[in-house]
Scaffold this motif. Structure first.
Motif, short mmCIF file in Angstrom:
data_model
loop_
_atom_site.label_atom_id
_atom_site.label_comp_id
_atom_site.label_asym_id
_atom_site.label_seq_id
_atom_site.Cartn_x
_atom_site.Cartn_y
_atom_site.Cartn_z
N SER A 191 0.84 -1.20 0.00
CA SER A 191 0.00 0.00 0.00
C SER A 191 0.87 1.25 0.00
O SER A 191 1.87 1.32 0.71
CB SER A 191 -0.91 0.00 1.23
OG SER A 191 -1.79 -1.10 1.18
N GLN A 222 -12.05 -0.16 -7.34
CA GLN A 222 -12.14 -1.04 -6.17
C GLN A 222 -13.55 -1.08 -5.59
O GLN A 222 -14.03 -2.12 -5.17
CB GLN A 222 -11.14 -0.56 -5.11
CG GLN A 222 -11.17 -1.35 -3.82
CD GLN A 222 -10.14 -0.83 -2.83
OE1 GLN A 222 -9.31 0.01 -3.17
NE2 GLN A 222 -10.19 -1.31 -1.62
N GLU A 264 -7.43 -2.68 -8.01
CA GLU A 264 -7.79 -3.49 -6.83
C GLU A 264 -9.23 -4.00 -6.94
O GLU A 264 -10.02 -3.88 -6.00
CB GLU A 264 -7.64 -2.65 -5.55
CG GLU A 264 -6.24 -2.07 -5.33
CD GLU A 264 -5.38 -2.95 -4.46
OE1 GLU A 264 -5.76 -4.10 -4.19
OE2 GLU A 264 -4.32 -2.47 -4.03
N SER A 294 -10.50 -6.66 -4.04
CA SER A 294 -10.13 -6.51 -2.63
C SER A 294 -11.33 -6.50 -1.69
O SER A 294 -11.18 -6.76 -0.49
CB SER A 294 -9.30 -5.24 -2.43
OG SER A 294 -10.04 -4.10 -2.82
N ASN A 295 -12.53 -6.20 -2.20
CA ASN A 295 -13.70 -6.18 -1.33
C ASN A 295 -14.43 -7.51 -1.27
O ASN A 295 -15.49 -7.61 -0.63
CB ASN A 295 -14.69 -5.09 -1.81
CG ASN A 295 -14.16 -3.70 -1.56
OD1 ASN A 295 -13.36 -3.47 -0.67
ND2 ASN A 295 -14.60 -2.74 -2.37
N ARG A 349 -12.81 -14.32 -4.32
CA ARG A 349 -11.65 -13.75 -5.03
C ARG A 349 -11.02 -14.78 -5.94
O ARG A 349 -10.63 -14.47 -7.06
CB ARG A 349 -10.60 -13.25 -4.03
CG ARG A 349 -10.90 -11.89 -3.47
CD ARG A 349 -9.64 -11.20 -2.95
NE ARG A 349 -8.90 -11.99 -1.98
CZ ARG A 349 -9.12 -11.99 -0.69
NH1 ARG A 349 -10.09 -11.24 -0.18
NH2 ARG A 349 -8.39 -12.71 0.12
N THR A 390 -2.88 -4.46 -7.89
CA THR A 390 -3.20 -5.18 -6.66
C THR A 390 -2.03 -5.08 -5.68
O THR A 390 -0.90 -4.86 -6.08
CB THR A 390 -3.50 -6.66 -6.95
OG1 THR A 390 -3.84 -7.33 -5.74
CG2 THR A 390 -2.29 -7.37 -7.57
N HIS A 391 -2.35 -5.23 -4.39
CA HIS A 391 -1.28 -5.36 -3.39
C HIS A 391 -1.07 -6.82 -3.04
O HIS A 391 -0.18 -7.16 -2.28
CB HIS A 391 -1.66 -4.58 -2.12
CG HIS A 391 -2.84 -5.15 -1.40
ND1 HIS A 391 -4.14 -4.83 -1.74
CD2 HIS A 391 -2.93 -6.05 -0.39
CE1 HIS A 391 -4.97 -5.50 -0.95
NE2 HIS A 391 -4.27 -6.25 -0.14
N ASP A 392 -1.91 -7.70 -3.61
CA ASP A 392 -1.89 -9.13 -3.29
C ASP A 392 -0.99 -9.85 -4.29
O ASP A 392 -1.34 -9.99 -5.47
CB ASP A 392 -3.32 -9.67 -3.36
CG ASP A 392 -3.44 -11.13 -2.93
OD1 ASP A 392 -2.44 -11.86 -3.06
OD2 ASP A 392 -4.52 -11.54 -2.50
N GLU A 433 -2.56 -12.74 -6.33
CA GLU A 433 -3.30 -12.29 -7.51
C GLU A 433 -2.33 -11.95 -8.64
O GLU A 433 -2.54 -12.32 -9.80
CB GLU A 433 -4.13 -11.05 -7.18
CG GLU A 433 -5.38 -11.32 -6.39
CD GLU A 433 -6.18 -10.06 -6.10
OE1 GLU A 433 -5.90 -9.00 -6.71
OE2 GLU A 433 -7.09 -10.13 -5.25
#
Length: 379
Positions: free
Chosen positions: A39, A83, A160, A163-164, A170, A192-194, A197
């Motif tokens: 982030s 997002q 993103e 993300s929710n 997901r 994405t921060h994942d 993914e």
């Protein structure tokens, strides 16, 4: 479809905050590229600059060879999925998907045909008369994607988008997005921060940190050949173990850690330009590459050893946390540091908290990084 080219792109806000620094990145026509990082690393800002929602303060962005720095967002022919979905709550699914076409003055009959075509692709046909509040999270996400698809844009920009959603949904939506790209072939940039993914979706992955582009490559290359300690620590779950080490030549080369040493082959030493006795490095080994053994066995003589502090069983594997090592901070705030390394082992291994274990690895799984600037010197 479009080629997208970032040339020395940067963003500095009025208060002097630098969000993006000199990013050079080329996205080929029809390619699926993922921007990933922790982030605040600048990935969403970079995407918003491409969409025209953020002003560029240095460099150029080109779409199909045309500089679009000052082009109005609606004239860039890219579609963005946010997002929070950004659906109109008072409109039906049909109206939400039809909105960009109506804004473009498309004839009513053509709008209906296009929306129903895309709704069929996304399995939304039976929901066209419903409103967003009456849909599940996954259905709302598909509506947001559908609103982007109906325009036939040159590129999809997804910020993103998952993300929710809960973990199970997901996973399913990742598969749906990958299949959509395979079917439509539209140039896609996904933020994405994942890192899971990123590694499962991206044909190429661009890793960012503190506004800078650290490395771009295929998921395989990033995992097996990280260019620096940040990428090594960020890519992979659990993260790569990064340990302070010193290379010594004592009737054979060995890499000395805090609690013992591991033999190093001549191939590894030759792979390090100008390696000398006493040179300091950061040694990196992935959790699945660590070998835990009985310290009483002859082959364990001299190897680093530590005490098992914690075991997490995640069938069919377990994560064994071993104390007694000096781990180095990779720069990723979520990567481990301190004195416990983690080893990924089959869940049937006979090891318990409190056991003393010897720790080793095969040379081919060793990564060495400069102790001065963290760049990779092997691997």
């Amino acid at each position: 479809m479009a080629e997208i080219d970032f040339r020395g792109v940067g963003k500095t806000y009025g208060d002097g905050t630098v969000a993006v620094r000199g990013v050079d990145l080329q996205v080929a026509e029809g390619e699926f590229v993922v921007l990933v990082g922790p982030s605040g690393c600048g990935k969403s800002t970079l995407l918003r600059m491409l969409a025209g929602l953020e002003a560029i303060t240095e460099g150029e962005i080109l779409i199909d060879g045309v500089v679009v720095n000052k082009t109005h967002p609606r004239d860039r022919d890219v579609a963005m999925v946010f997002q929070n979905y950004a659906l109109y709550p008072h409109m039906t699914v049909f109206a939400n998907m039809a909105f960009p076409l109506r804004q473009g003055k498309m004839p009513k009959a053509d709008v209906a045909e296009r929306v129903r075509e895309v709704a069929g692709i996304l399995q939304l046909t039976e929901h066209l008369k419903r409103r967003p509040a009456n849909l599940s999270g996954g259905q709302r996400q598909r509506v947001a994607i559908g609103r982007a698809i109906v325009r036939n844009p040159k590129a999809f920009l997804l910020d993103e988008p998952l993300s929710n959603l809960d973990a199970k949904l997901r996973v399913r939506m990742r598969g749906e997005i990958a299949q959509l790209h395979a079917d439509l072939g539209v140039t896609t940039i996904f933020v994405t921060h994942d890192q899971v993914e990123a590694m499962t979706l991206g044909q190429r992955v661009a890793v960012l940190s503190d506004g800078e582009l650290r490395q771009v490559g295929s998921p395989h290359d990033l995992y097996n050949h990280p260019g620096d300690m940040f990428v090594a620590g960020f890519i992979g779950s659990p993260s790569m173990n990064l340990m302070r080490a010193e290379l010594r030549n004592e009737e054979g080369w060995r890499l000395h850690l805090a609690s013992g040493s591991v033999p190093v082959s001549g191939d590894v030493v030759r792979g390090v330009s100008g390696a000398v006795h006493g040179q300091e490095f950061v040694a990196g080994v992935r959790p699945e590459s660590l070998v835990l053994g009985d310290p009483r066995l002859p082959e364990a003589e001299g190897l680093p050893r530590g005490v098992v502090r914690l075991i997490e069983v995640i069938e069919p594997e377990m994560y064994v946390y071993v104390d007694g090592f000096t781990l180095v901070d990779s720069g990723d705030p979520d990567a481990p540091s301190g004195e416990m390394l983690v080893a990924r082992q089959p869940s049937g291994r006979s090891v318990s908290p409190g056991d003393v274990v010897a720790v080793g690895w095969d040379d081919k799984n060793l990564h060495l990084f400069s102790a001065e600037d963290g760049t990779a010197v092997t691997g």
